[in-house]
Design an enzyme around this catalytic site. Sequence first.
Site, short mmCIF file in Angstrom:
data_model
loop_
_atom_site.label_atom_id
_atom_site.label_comp_id
_atom_site.label_asym_id
_atom_site.label_seq_id
_atom_site.Cartn_x
_atom_site.Cartn_y
_atom_site.Cartn_z
N LYS A 90 33.41 44.91 22.72
CA LYS A 90 32.95 43.73 23.46
C LYS A 90 32.10 42.90 22.53
CE LYS A 90 30.93 42.60 27.97
NZ LYS A 90 30.44 43.20 29.25
N ASP A 127 24.61 45.31 39.83
CA ASP A 127 25.84 44.53 40.06
C ASP A 127 27.02 45.47 40.32
OD1 ASP A 127 27.21 42.17 40.42
OD2 ASP A 127 27.48 41.73 38.30
#
Length: 211
Positions: free
Chosen positions: A13, A108
């Site tokens: 990432k 989240d």
Amino acid sequence: GGPVPEGTVVAVKVLRQELMHDPDLVRRFKNESKAISLLNHPNIVKVYDVSVSENLQYIVMEYVDGITLKEYLKQRGGALTWKETVHFATQILSALQHAHSKGIIHRDVKPEHVLMDAEGELFLIDLDAAMRIEPQKANDTRLLGTTGYAAPEQFGLTRSDVRTDVFAVGIFLNTLLTGQHPAVLRYQNGSAARVIQRCIEMNPMDRYQSM
């Protein structure tokens, strides 16, 4: 972290160069790199290497060959069975309990942030909204999380803690059991409904106090 075993397929990432001037994105990327490097659990994606230098920011992590739970729900055409939901929920609860024990709250939790491999094993991902369990700054009113899954305290009213993730788990369970966006339909069946309702109480004191 640690050295990547030879022959291991990894996911990388990277914060793109053009986004490195956005302080909010940089902060979220650093949040994720710090949080994920503290965790070691079979249901949380493993991290091998992290760089948060000014010129290059990346995370090298375990590659999971699978799909998100949101995609799985779509494939299934909506609601999952209670038995399957419990199978998934126990893995996520275990992962979150580990994170909480390390002083990290996810903030989240939702089906898009859970990967499932071919064996039905789950991996919690995307910890860019994660934070250390500590009082928030009084003037920090930014919502870190997803509307619909976010607890009331995530709107800057009070501090977030482990019960913030408990709220999200309630909405998460509702989504798996109904196949619907949480605002559309509340699961109504017996003991499961009572569990969900207690998770999503507005006052954190009225929720379950731990995973």
